[in-house]
Design a protein around this motif. Sequence first.
Motif, PDB file in Angstrom:
ATOM      1  N   PRO A 118      38.701  -5.491  23.928  1.00 47.31           N
ATOM      2  CA  PRO A 118      38.122  -6.521  23.049  1.00 47.31           C
ATOM      3  C   PRO A 118      37.099  -5.944  22.064  1.00 47.31           C
ATOM      4  O   PRO A 118      36.863  -6.508  21.002  1.00 47.31           O
ATOM      5  N   HIS A 119      36.511  -4.784  22.412  1.00 46.07           N
ATOM      6  CA  HIS A 119      35.410  -4.261  21.582  1.00 46.07           C
ATOM      7  C   HIS A 119      35.678  -2.899  20.967  1.00 46.07           C
ATOM      8  O   HIS A 119      34.798  -2.344  20.299  1.00 46.07           O
ATOM      9  N   MET A 120      36.874  -2.320  21.170  1.00 44.90           N
ATOM     10  CA  MET A 120      37.088  -0.975  20.679  1.00 44.90           C
ATOM     11  C   MET A 120      38.561  -0.689  20.438  1.00 44.90           C
ATOM     12  O   MET A 120      39.423  -1.156  21.196  1.00 44.90           O
ATOM     13  N   LEU A 121      38.854   0.067  19.387  1.00 46.26           N
ATOM     14  CA  LEU A 121      40.213   0.555  19.157  1.00 46.26           C
ATOM     15  C   LEU A 121      40.229   2.065  19.415  1.00 46.26           C
ATOM     16  O   LEU A 121      39.245   2.760  19.132  1.00 46.26           O
ATOM     17  N   PHE A 122      41.337   2.575  19.926  1.00 49.68           N
ATOM     18  CA  PHE A 122      41.513   4.010  20.161  1.00 49.68           C
ATOM     19  C   PHE A 122      42.717   4.446  19.328  1.00 49.68           C
ATOM     20  O   PHE A 122      43.788   3.840  19.433  1.00 49.68           O
ATOM     21  N   GLY A 123      42.525   5.468  18.491  1.00 51.18           N
ATOM     22  CA  GLY A 123      43.609   5.825  17.583  1.00 51.18           C
ATOM     23  C   GLY A 123      43.992   7.292  17.604  1.00 51.18           C
ATOM     24  O   GLY A 123      43.315   8.122  18.210  1.00 51.18           O
ATOM     25  N   LYS A 124      45.117   7.571  16.946  1.00 55.08           N
ATOM     26  CA  LYS A 124      45.614   8.950  16.744  1.00 55.08           C
ATOM     27  C   LYS A 124      45.698   9.162  15.229  1.00 55.08           C
ATOM     28  O   LYS A 124      46.273   8.342  14.512  1.00 55.08           O
ATOM     29  N   VAL A 125      45.103  10.245  14.747  1.00 54.71           N
ATOM     30  CA  VAL A 125      45.046  10.470  13.296  1.00 54.71           C
ATOM     31  C   VAL A 125      46.449  10.707  12.732  1.00 54.71           C
ATOM     32  O   VAL A 125      47.223  11.500  13.270  1.00 54.71           O
ATOM     33  N   THR A 126      46.764  10.022  11.625  1.00 49.83           N
ATOM     34  CA  THR A 126      48.047  10.235  10.941  1.00 49.83           C
ATOM     35  C   THR A 126      47.824  10.864   9.569  1.00 49.83           C
ATOM     36  O   THR A 126      48.742  11.450   9.006  1.00 49.83           O
ATOM     37  N   GLU A 127      46.575  10.695   9.036  1.00 55.36           N
ATOM     38  CA  GLU A 127      46.303  11.269   7.708  1.00 55.36           C
ATOM     39  C   GLU A 127      44.797  11.479   7.515  1.00 55.36           C
ATOM     40  O   GLU A 127      44.002  10.624   7.921  1.00 55.36           O
TER      41      GLU A 127
END
Length: 450
Positions: free
Chosen positions: A419-428
């Motif tokens: 609810p309070h955070m996104l976790f991502g993988k760099v694409t650019e």
Amino acid sequence: MKAHLVTYGCQMNEYDTHVVESQLVALGVELVKAVEEADFVLVNTCAVRGKPVDKVRAVLGNLRKTKRERGLLVGMMGCLAQLEEGQEIAKKYDVDILLGPGALLDIGAALESNKRFWSMAFKDDIHDFVPPAPQNKLSAHLTIQRGCDHHCTYCIVPETRGPQVSRHPDLILRELDSLVEAGALEVTLLGQNVNSYGKDQTGYPDFGDLLRMVGKSGIPRIKFTTSHPMDFSDNIIEAIAETPNVCKFIHLPVQSGSNKVLKQMGREYTREWYLERIEKMRSLIPRLFISTDIIVGFPNETEDDFLETVSLYDAVQYDSAFMFIYSARPGTPSYKHFADMPKEIKTERLNRLIERQKHWSQLKNSRLIGQEVECLIRGAAYEPSFMEGHTEGNHPVLLPVAQAPVPGIYRALVEHATPHMLFGKVTEVVKQAEFMPMQLHSPVFSSLDL
Ligand code: SF4
């Protein structure tokens, strides 16, 4: 002289701290990071609710003790300094320098006076002042107006910051250029009610046109806060939709979903008007992220009124929200005319609303899994294998430090969401910063609007 500033409250206060710090540096004062190193400590105060006022009392109490032990010049500025309540506190804790939000540029005269110096005047010089750009800041604030012409019954801001005054667009653009030159990648335009920008002046652009002008600066990301539903015109919505570097994120405080309560709050709009504005925004701006402010437990709010707030929350499906229990503030119309309700009732309702918020934030954030977001990474997270920042939709986001080794703007695929955070993988890698930003975690923050 060595000075240390302590800042409470909203982004506007953070900006004002920068204004005063730049004055002090110009006067040859050295800025230090801790009270222990300082000869002069200046507290930038907030008066929006009872809690920040209690914090100021505690800090001034400690400073008075230090002053008695080793001698110290103590100052107070910001919204509480403008109020009688604040001046009583200042007298009690032996404050030497007191500056209201309209008298910030009196800091030089105050230091030269060598005696107690209190100034609460609303001076024009502050509107024409262009502070030097803060160094090593990727995400910068830029005040476009001061004060407010609305009169929400629970709000102390019209008392503390006076009537609305819009800054000249040329000054805003000049300050923006200096921020871009100093390496800022994002600017947040600040005001108590940015949507009514220019309405208090002749020949000024409205906020929609100002956004288009700011958009031409080439800064990668533009945000703004705070908005008032009553002044959110179609021209502003169109400007957001058509200006690529204006982030598709709107913070639109609603405060309540009940027309009866909105009337008592003096908010000047109805639930229907608010929902129509949201619908209009979503019809013109695809993938729009929306957050809000809500006050729970306003005097005379019944259970049914509260359920209208919950149903409005469900109707809008906000991405996030600042939610507060009503805090009766001396000097406000609601304090004078309405009886407060028991804290248990307010807290119980707030907890129920927080559950709705968590529900929608989880759902909305989960819908982003598998989608790309644009992230402004500002620095190292608490968790050392991550860098932290926020998306164009103001979501807090974490990216692996191996993929985002330096601050900057990155596009990333969302892989996980809470609810309070996104976790991502760099694409650019969009744009990396040319410097390592100063501190990441700023002092006490709250939403700009009450
Ligand atoms: S709540 Fe916002 S709009 Fe209302 S008086 Fe306060 S600052 Fe102005």
